[in-house]
Design a protein around this motif. Structure first.
Motif, PDB file in Angstrom:
ATOM      1  N   MET A 174      23.267  40.017  18.214  1.00 50.34           N
ATOM      2  CA  MET A 174      23.292  38.451  18.105  1.00 50.34           C
ATOM      3  C   MET A 174      23.461  37.684  16.782  1.00 50.34           C
ATOM      4  SD  MET A 174      20.216  37.487  20.925  1.00 50.34           S
ATOM      5  CE  MET A 174      20.287  38.159  22.710  1.00 50.34           C
ATOM      6  N   TYR A 175      22.671  38.051  15.791  1.00 43.34           N
ATOM      7  CA  TYR A 175      22.885  37.758  14.179  1.00 43.34           C
ATOM      8  C   TYR A 175      24.184  37.932  14.101  1.00 43.34           C
ATOM      9  CZ  TYR A 175      21.505  36.307   9.770  1.00 43.34           C
ATOM     10  OH  TYR A 175      21.150  35.837   8.601  1.00 43.34           O
ATOM     11  N   GLU A 176      24.802  39.150  14.133  1.00 43.52           N
ATOM     12  CA  GLU A 176      25.963  39.372  13.675  1.00 43.52           C
ATOM     13  C   GLU A 176      27.215  38.614  14.464  1.00 43.52           C
ATOM     14  OE1 GLU A 176      28.911  42.082  11.643  1.00 43.52           O
ATOM     15  OE2 GLU A 176      26.787  41.667  11.677  1.00 43.52           O
ATOM     16  N   ALA A 177      26.976  38.456  15.783  1.00 36.24           N
ATOM     17  CA  ALA A 177      28.033  37.476  16.510  1.00 36.24           C
ATOM     18  C   ALA A 177      27.780  36.137  15.963  1.00 36.24           C
ATOM     19  CB  ALA A 177      27.450  37.759  18.082  1.00 36.24           C
ATOM     20  N   GLU A 178      26.709  35.645  15.742  1.00 34.28           N
ATOM     21  CA  GLU A 178      26.450  34.196  15.113  1.00 34.28           C
ATOM     22  C   GLU A 178      27.114  34.049  13.759  1.00 34.28           C
ATOM     23  OE1 GLU A 178      22.669  33.078  17.811  1.00 34.28           O
ATOM     24  OE2 GLU A 178      22.611  34.067  15.968  1.00 34.28           O
ATOM     25  N   SER A 179      26.875  35.138  12.957  1.00 30.62           N
ATOM     26  CA  SER A 179      27.493  35.047  11.497  1.00 30.62           C
ATOM     27  C   SER A 179      29.249  34.934  11.510  1.00 30.62           C
ATOM     28  CB  SER A 179      26.887  36.258  10.736  1.00 30.62           C
ATOM     29  OG  SER A 179      25.600  36.077  10.713  1.00 30.62           O
ATOM     30  N   ARG A 180      29.410  35.842  12.546  1.00 33.81           N
ATOM     31  CA  ARG A 180      31.074  36.121  12.615  1.00 33.81           C
ATOM     32  C   ARG A 180      31.858  34.808  13.182  1.00 33.81           C
ATOM     33  NH1 ARG A 180      33.278  42.220  13.678  1.00 33.81           N
ATOM     34  NH2 ARG A 180      31.531  43.476  12.415  1.00 33.81           N
ATOM     35  N   LEU A 181      30.894  34.129  14.085  1.00 34.61           N
ATOM     36  CA  LEU A 181      31.606  32.965  14.510  1.00 34.61           C
ATOM     37  C   LEU A 181      31.772  31.908  13.662  1.00 34.61           C
ATOM     38  CD1 LEU A 181      32.607  31.433  17.288  1.00 34.61           C
ATOM     39  CD2 LEU A 181      30.140  30.551  17.304  1.00 34.61           C
ATOM     40  N   SER A 182      30.900  31.566  12.622  1.00 31.86           N
ATOM     41  CA  SER A 182      31.037  30.723  11.507  1.00 31.86           C
ATOM     42  C   SER A 182      32.044  31.201  10.443  1.00 31.86           C
ATOM     43  CB  SER A 182      29.724  30.828  10.676  1.00 31.86           C
ATOM     44  OG  SER A 182      28.621  30.236  11.614  1.00 31.86           O
ATOM     45  N   GLU A 183      32.544  32.471  10.676  1.00 28.51           N
ATOM     46  CA  GLU A 183      33.623  33.015   9.905  1.00 28.51           C
ATOM     47  C   GLU A 183      34.939  32.807  10.627  1.00 28.51           C
ATOM     48  OE1 GLU A 183      32.227  36.860   8.809  1.00 28.51           O
ATOM     49  OE2 GLU A 183      30.496  36.023   7.633  1.00 28.51           O
ATOM     50  N   GLY A 184      34.889  32.775  11.849  1.00 28.23           N
ATOM     51  CA  GLY A 184      36.140  32.307  12.849  1.00 28.23           C
ATOM     52  C   GLY A 184      36.443  33.562  13.606  1.00 28.23           C
ATOM     53  N   GLU A 185      35.540  34.364  13.733  1.00 26.96           N
ATOM     54  CA  GLU A 185      35.580  35.540  14.531  1.00 26.96           C
ATOM     55  C   GLU A 185      34.745  35.502  15.618  1.00 26.96           C
ATOM     56  OE1 GLU A 185      35.757  40.671  14.752  1.00 26.96           O
ATOM     57  OE2 GLU A 185      35.034  39.514  12.801  1.00 26.96           O
ATOM     58  N   VAL A 186      35.286  35.867  16.996  1.00 25.61           N
ATOM     59  CA  VAL A 186      34.507  35.228  18.193  1.00 25.61           C
ATOM     60  C   VAL A 186      34.218  36.496  18.883  1.00 25.61           C
ATOM     61  CG1 VAL A 186      34.381  34.340  20.590  1.00 25.61           C
ATOM     62  CG2 VAL A 186      36.067  33.265  18.215  1.00 25.61           C
ATOM     63  N   LEU A 187      32.942  36.712  18.838  1.00 25.53           N
ATOM     64  CA  LEU A 187      32.202  38.006  19.661  1.00 25.53           C
ATOM     65  C   LEU A 187      31.624  37.491  21.005  1.00 25.53           C
ATOM     66  CD1 LEU A 187      30.772  40.000  16.762  1.00 25.53           C
ATOM     67  CD2 LEU A 187      33.077  40.091  17.569  1.00 25.53           C
ATOM     68  N   THR A 188      32.061  37.948  22.222  1.00 30.72           N
ATOM     69  CA  THR A 188      31.416  37.582  23.376  1.00 30.72           C
ATOM     70  C   THR A 188      30.893  38.900  23.935  1.00 30.72           C
ATOM     71  OG1 THR A 188      33.686  38.068  24.635  1.00 30.72           O
ATOM     72  CG2 THR A 188      33.002  35.647  23.497  1.00 30.72           C
ATOM     73  N   GLY A 189      30.225  38.648  25.194  1.00 30.47           N
ATOM     74  CA  GLY A 189      29.678  39.715  26.091  1.00 30.47           C
ATOM     75  C   GLY A 189      28.300  39.393  26.257  1.00 30.47           C
ATOM     76  N   ARG A 190      27.582  40.596  26.826  1.00 25.52           N
ATOM     77  CA  ARG A 190      26.391  40.642  27.263  1.00 25.52           C
ATOM     78  C   ARG A 190      25.519  41.095  25.929  1.00 25.52           C
ATOM     79  NH1 ARG A 190      30.908  41.648  30.419  1.00 25.52           N
ATOM     80  NH2 ARG A 190      30.174  41.443  32.697  1.00 25.52           N
ATOM     81  N   PHE A 191      24.505  40.240  25.764  1.00 20.98           N
ATOM     82  CA  PHE A 191      23.659  40.664  24.725  1.00 20.98           C
ATOM     83  C   PHE A 191      22.255  41.061  24.749  1.00 20.98           C
ATOM     84  CE2 PHE A 191      26.956  38.164  22.919  1.00 20.98           C
ATOM     85  CZ  PHE A 191      27.475  38.416  21.455  1.00 20.98           C
ATOM     86  N   TYR A 192      21.567  40.645  25.957  1.00 23.03           N
ATOM     87  CA  TYR A 192      20.336  40.934  26.347  1.00 23.03           C
ATOM     88  C   TYR A 192      19.783  41.038  27.669  1.00 23.03           C
ATOM     89  CZ  TYR A 192      15.067  41.271  25.824  1.00 23.03           C
ATOM     90  OH  TYR A 192      13.869  41.783  25.982  1.00 23.03           O
ATOM     91  N   GLN A 193      18.992  41.782  28.249  1.00 29.86           N
ATOM     92  CA  GLN A 193      18.617  41.596  29.528  1.00 29.86           C
ATOM     93  C   GLN A 193      17.272  42.288  29.585  1.00 29.86           C
ATOM     94  OE1 GLN A 193      21.374  42.982  32.457  1.00 29.86           O
ATOM     95  NE2 GLN A 193      19.820  42.691  34.384  1.00 29.86           N
ATOM     96  N   ASP A 194      16.382  41.617  30.273  1.00 33.20           N
ATOM     97  CA  ASP A 194      15.137  42.104  30.399  1.00 33.20           C
ATOM     98  C   ASP A 194      14.573  41.794  31.909  1.00 33.20           C
ATOM     99  OD1 ASP A 194      11.995  42.615  30.176  1.00 33.20           O
ATOM    100  OD2 ASP A 194      11.641  40.948  28.976  1.00 33.20           O
ATOM    101  N   ASP A 195      13.868  42.736  32.636  1.00 36.64           N
ATOM    102  CA  ASP A 195      13.676  42.629  33.992  1.00 36.64           C
ATOM    103  C   ASP A 195      12.414  42.257  34.263  1.00 36.64           C
ATOM    104  OD1 ASP A 195      16.390  43.488  34.812  1.00 36.64           O
ATOM    105  OD2 ASP A 195      15.885  45.424  34.576  1.00 36.64           O
ATOM    106  N   ARG A 196      11.642  41.698  33.307  1.00 33.26           N
ATOM    107  CA  ARG A 196      10.198  41.147  33.507  1.00 33.26           C
ATOM    108  C   ARG A 196      10.045  39.968  34.695  1.00 33.26           C
ATOM    109  NH1 ARG A 196      11.335  37.420  29.332  1.00 33.26           N
ATOM    110  NH2 ARG A 196      10.428  35.434  29.447  1.00 33.26           N
ATOM    111  N   PRO A 197       9.142  40.133  35.247  1.00 33.48           N
ATOM    112  CA  PRO A 197       8.785  39.049  36.521  1.00 33.48           C
ATOM    113  C   PRO A 197       9.444  37.573  36.095  1.00 33.48           C
ATOM    114  CG  PRO A 197       6.982  40.401  36.538  1.00 33.48           C
ATOM    115  CD  PRO A 197       7.719  40.874  35.100  1.00 33.48           C
ATOM    116  N   SER A 198       9.686  36.714  36.827  1.00 30.50           N
ATOM    117  CA  SER A 198      10.032  35.151  36.714  1.00 30.50           C
ATOM    118  C   SER A 198       8.712  34.628  36.871  1.00 30.50           C
ATOM    119  CB  SER A 198      11.129  34.665  37.656  1.00 30.50           C
ATOM    120  OG  SER A 198      10.593  34.853  38.944  1.00 30.50           O
ATOM    121  N   TYR A 199       8.853  33.323  36.266  1.00 29.98           N
ATOM    122  CA  TYR A 199       7.481  32.317  36.483  1.00 29.98           C
ATOM    123  C   TYR A 199       7.082  32.447  37.877  1.00 29.98           C
ATOM    124  CZ  TYR A 199       4.485  28.343  35.534  1.00 29.98           C
ATOM    125  OH  TYR A 199       3.740  27.436  35.521  1.00 29.98           O
TER     126      TYR A 199
END
Length: 310
Positions: free
Chosen positions: A248-273
Motif C-alpha cells: 500500500m505504501y508503495e502504491a501511494e508513493s507511486r501515485l504521487s509520482e504519476g504511476e497508478v497501481l490498482t488491485g486488491r491490497f488486503y483481506q481479513d476474514d475476522r467476524p464482522s461487528y
C-alpha cells in the motif's frame, strides 16, 4: 407478505433494473470518472444477484452524492461526512440488506474521517466506495485531503504545502478487513473488485480513482495503470498485514509520482461487528427492522433496555 419478502428472493436480475425512471441519465461532467463507478456498481449487483429491493445506497455531499439519484434502490442522501453512521445503523437494524456507502475523498478522508476510522475498526459489514479525484469537485476545485503536495488550487494558489493522506494505509491501520484500489478507466477490474467487496463479510473499503476533467486536470485520467495482481514486479500476500501495508505504501508513493497501481491490497476474514454482537447476545437474531412487520412481537420499553445495560 411484508416489505422483507423481496430480500434474498433468488431470481435473475437485469442491470437496467438499477436505472431509475425519473432521472435515468446522469448529469456529471463529460469525461467524469463517476460514470465508471455507476456502471461498475450496476454490473456488480447484477452479477451477485441482488435486486434493487435488497440494496441500500447511502451517499454524502459532493458530485459522488448524486450516485444515489442515478442508482435505483433504497437510497439515503446524507450530509457531509455522515454516510457511514447512517449505513451502519441500517445494516445493524436489517442485516440481510446489502448496504453500500459512497462519498468523495473530501467527504470520506476529511470531513468524515472520524467515522471512517471507527467504522473500519468495528468492521461493520458494508461496502464503502470513496470517489478519489484528489480535489473538491462540486465546490469548484479546492484542495482536498488527497491532493498532491504542490498542487495549485483556489485555496492553495501557490501550491499545497501538505503531503496528501494515504487512504489505503490509513484504512489498514484503522481496521478495514477488505481494502482495494481501482480506477474508472479500468471497468472490468472495478466490477470484479466490487463483486468481491459485496460478498465480503466485513468492512470493505474501495479507493476508487475517478478523474475530474473539469477541476483537476493535473490528475488526467489515472492512466496508464498497473494491476498489482497481474504484474510480475509485485509479489505479496493480501492476507499478510505487513506485506499488504508495504505494498500500500508503495502504491501511494507511486501515485504521487504519476504511476497508478490498482488491485486488491488486503483481506481479513475476522467476524464482522454484527456477527460479534449476535455471538455475545447483545443483538437479537431476528433483525430489529422485521419487528415492525411481526404482529406477534411484544415490544420492549426503552426504559427496560436502558436498565439492562446499566
Amino acid at each position: 407478505m411484508s416489505a422483507f419478502s423481496a430480500i434474498e428472493t433468488k431470481r435473475d436480475v437485469d442491470q437496467n433494473e438499477f436505472t431509475p425512471d425519473i432521472e435515468p441519465q446522469a448529469t456529471w461532467c463529460p469525461g467524469c470518472g463517476d460514470f465508471g463507478v455507476l456502471k461498475a456498481l450496476k454490473g456488480a449487483m447484477t452479477e451477485v444477484g441482488k435486486n434493487p429491493d435488497e440494496v441500500l445506497l447511502v451517499t454524502g455531499i459532493g458530485c459522488s452524492g448524486k450516485l444515489s439519484s442515478y442508482f435505483d434502490s433504497y437510497g439515503y442522501h446524507s450530509i457531509h461526512g455522515r454516510s457511514l453512521p447512517i449505513a451502519r445503523a441500517s445494516k445493524l437494524a436489517n442485516p440481510n440488506l446489502e448496504v453500500v456507502a459512497a462519498g468523495g475523498d473530501g467527504d470520506g478522508y476529511g470531513i468524515g474521517g472520524n467515522h471512517f476510522m471507527h467504522t473500519a475498526r468495528e468492521n461493520h459489514d458494508m461496502v464503502y466506495i470513496v470517489f478519489n479525484n484528489e480535489i473538491f469537485g462540486l465546490t469548484k476545485g479546492q484542495t482536498s485531503p488527497t491532493s498532491p503536495k504542490g498542487h495549485k488550487s483556489k485555496t492553495q494558489p501557490h501550491g499545497s504545502a501538505k503531503d496528501p493522506v494515504r487512504p489505503l494505509s490509513m484504512s489498514l491501520s484503522a481496521g478495514s478487513s477488505y481494502i482495494a484500489r481501482t480506477a474508472a478507466v479500468n471497468p472490468n477490474q472495478a466490477k470484479e473488485i466490487l463483486v468481491e467487496a459485496i460478498e465480503h463479510d466485513g468492512f470493505a473499503h474501495i479507493d476508487f480513482l475517478t478523474q475530474c476533467p473539469t477541476w483537476n486536470k493535473d490528475a488526467k485520467q489515472y492512466v496508464p495503470y498497473t494491476d498489482v495482481q497481474e504484474d510480475e514486479e509485485f509479489s505479496f500476500e493480501v492476507t499478510d498485514r505487513q506485506e499488504a501495508g508495504e505494498m500500500m505504501y508503495e502504491a501511494e508513493s507511486r501515485l504521487s509520482e504519476g504511476e497508478v497501481l490498482t488491485g486488491r491490497f488486503y483481506q481479513d476474514d475476522r467476524p464482522s461487528y454484527g456477527q460479534e454482537k449476535r455471538h455475545t447476545g447483545e443483538m437479537p437474531e431476528q433483525p430489529l427492522a422485521e419487528r415492525y412487520f411481526d404482529d406477534s412481537y411484544e415490544w420492549e420499553r426503552s426504559a427496560d433496555l436502558m436498565h439492562r445495560h446499566r
